[in-house]
Scaffold this motif. Structure first.
Motif, PDB file in Angstrom:
ATOM      1  N   VAL A  98       3.803  55.036 -13.421  1.00 32.02           N
ATOM      2  CA  VAL A  98       4.900  54.073 -13.371  1.00 32.02           C
ATOM      3  C   VAL A  98       4.480  52.992 -12.377  1.00 32.02           C
ATOM      4  O   VAL A  98       4.065  53.308 -11.264  1.00 32.02           O
ATOM      5  N   VAL A 141      15.671  51.829 -13.367  1.00 33.56           N
ATOM      6  CA  VAL A 141      15.175  51.061 -12.214  1.00 33.56           C
ATOM      7  C   VAL A 141      15.909  49.727 -12.099  1.00 33.56           C
ATOM      8  O   VAL A 141      16.381  49.345 -11.021  1.00 33.56           O
ATOM      9  N   ILE A 194       2.850  56.847  -9.218  1.00 35.33           N
ATOM     10  CA  ILE A 194       3.809  55.759  -8.967  1.00 35.33           C
ATOM     11  C   ILE A 194       3.074  54.691  -8.170  1.00 35.33           C
ATOM     12  O   ILE A 194       2.794  54.873  -6.979  1.00 35.33           O
ATOM     13  N   THR A 230      10.101  58.394 -18.640  1.00 32.87           N
ATOM     14  CA  THR A 230      11.159  57.881 -17.763  1.00 32.87           C
ATOM     15  C   THR A 230      11.596  56.487 -18.226  1.00 32.87           C
ATOM     16  O   THR A 230      10.761  55.616 -18.456  1.00 32.87           O
ATOM     17  N   ARG A 233       6.168  51.703 -17.473  1.00 28.11           N
ATOM     18  CA  ARG A 233       5.682  53.076 -17.572  1.00 28.11           C
ATOM     19  C   ARG A 233       4.535  53.144 -18.570  1.00 28.11           C
ATOM     20  O   ARG A 233       4.422  52.310 -19.482  1.00 28.11           O
ATOM     21  N   LEU A 286      13.987  56.505  -9.715  1.00 25.75           N
ATOM     22  CA  LEU A 286      13.207  57.255 -10.709  1.00 25.75           C
ATOM     23  C   LEU A 286      13.620  58.729 -10.757  1.00 25.75           C
ATOM     24  O   LEU A 286      13.948  59.319  -9.734  1.00 25.75           O
ATOM     25  N   ASN A 309      12.144  52.821  -6.312  1.00 26.26           N
ATOM     26  CA  ASN A 309      11.455  54.131  -6.314  1.00 26.26           C
ATOM     27  C   ASN A 309      12.462  55.260  -6.317  1.00 26.26           C
ATOM     28  O   ASN A 309      12.294  56.264  -7.027  1.00 26.26           O
TER      29      ASN A 309
END
Length: 390
Positions: free
Chosen positions: A322, A350, A294, A345, A339, A390, A387
């Motif tokens: 991501v 988001v 991430i 995901t 992504r 997710l 964040n």
């Protein structure tokens, strides 16, 4: 109508008359005279301006059977005989442009059977609309040349009042729309047209005609041109522009076009080189995040386009990653979430979480979303919310 001074003699620039009425309507204070040389708006020709005594006349309109001379002054106290004077520079300019329109329109009919459907006399340019889908540069040049031949011939311009029955005696360019008070403007052996405007005594007084440009208007072609003194004005303006361009390019005026072409080519190459360099910097920056699953960062004054590119470079280098990127731009927050190909995901989760927080708008796909809104929270707080989604 034929007794009006501007029809008796279009060259009258000053006259005496008697005031028969002063009043006010929705257009302002006005004066009505027992006769006038002031031309009212009509037939595509703008109104005259000038002075009645020391009162400035700013508009002239024909309302029912009255010609109203409008002014911003108080007119309640004036009466009797007055002395009036036209703004002759304005009137003569209108006469040049209007007559030039007759001549150019007739040239397009004579040479190419192209009819004019409308005419506009503006403050700087004159336009006619031709009933065709296209006109070539060669046709424009031929029509301009023919118009200037008629001007240089210095042919007389005649006006004549006729009855409806007498119209059959004239080869009119177009049908007359009125049944009485029919006034013809005639350039012998060239143009016969019904017109209520003011015109000089001969074509030579038009001076010169120059077509400047054309544009498509629906299914017609609009031709922009100027006549007489406006040709000199346009020439002076274009000379100043050309001189300035040549000076900035450090080139002689006759070589300015080629110098500008070279400059534009070099500028495009420089712009491409700069874009390539910026992309290279973003790719180098993306390497910093290559080992992060991430990659979350905040920035100052990064465009949404730069955020999108950086997110793409990050996810290309790590297809499991991501990228969550937020930038503060003045009083706005903008974000991008992306992504890698190996990550499933949905980035829409988001944006769904982020947009309500900043009263924002955005969009995208499962692979990449972007949005922006108000800076109601710090960038770091928005990044935490993204964040957490997710």
């Amino acid at each position: 109508m034929k007794d009006l001074l501007y029809y008796q003699d279009a060259t009258i620039s000053a006259f005496h008359a008697n005031i028969i009425k002063t009043d006010r309507d929705e257009n302002g204070n006005y004066i009505v005279l027992d006769n006038t040389a002031f031309y009212p708006t009509g037939g595509g020709q703008p109104h005259d301006t000038g002075w009645i005594q020391d009162i400035e006349i700013i508009n002239v309109e024909k309302v029912e059977d009255e010609i109203r001379h409008y002014t911003s002054n108080n007119v309640s106290g004036i009466s009797g005989e007055i002395f009036a004077k036209l703004n002759w520079t304005r009137r003569f300019d209108h006469m040049q442009q209007h007559t030039g329109q007759h001549i150019l329109t007739a040239a397009f009919v004579e040479l190419f059977d192209m009819a004019t459907t409308s005419f506009h006399l503006g403050t700087e340019l004159v336009t006619i609309d031709l009933n065709v889908n296209d006109v070539t540069d060669a046709q424009l040049a031929d029509a301009e040349q023919r118009a200037n031949e008629i001007i240089l011939d210095n042919r007389p311009i005649e006006t004549k009042w006729v009855t409806k029955d007498e119209l059959a005696n004239y080869n009119l360019r177009k049908d007359v729309k009125v049944d009485e008070d029919i006034r013809l403007v005639i350039i012998p052996d060239y143009d016969y047209n019904g017109c209520g405007g003011t015109h000089p005594m001969s074509t030579g007084q038009v001076g010169l005609l120059k077509i400047l440009t054309t544009e498509k208007m629906k299914q017609q072609i609009r031709v922009h041109f100027v006549c007489g003194n406006r040709v000199l004005q346009q020439l002076a303006m274009r000379k100043n522009v050309l001189s300035d361009v040549a000076r900035q390019l450090s080139a002689p005026e006759e070589q300015a076009s080629e110098a500008l072409r070279k400059f534009a080519t070099a500028a495009k190459q420089t712009e491409k080189n700069l874009k390539d360099a910026q992309d290279a910097l973003l790719q180098f920056e993306a390497k910093e995040f290559a080992n992060e699953n991430i990659a979350a960062r905040t920035f100052e004054n990064r465009s949404i386009q730069d955020l999108q590119k950086l997110a793409r470079f990050i996810t290309e280098q790590n297809d499991q990653a991501v990228a969550l990127l937020v930038s503060t731009n003045d009083d706005k927050l903008q974000f991008v979430a992306a992504r890698g190909k190996a990550n499933t995901t949905s980035m829409k989760t988001v944006s769904t979480a982020a947009l309500p927080i900043i009263n924002g708008k955005g969009g995208g796909s499962d692979a990449l979303v972007q949005g922006g809104g108000e800076k109601v929270i710090p960038a770091e707080a928005l990044l935490e919310a993204m964040n957490a989604a997710l």
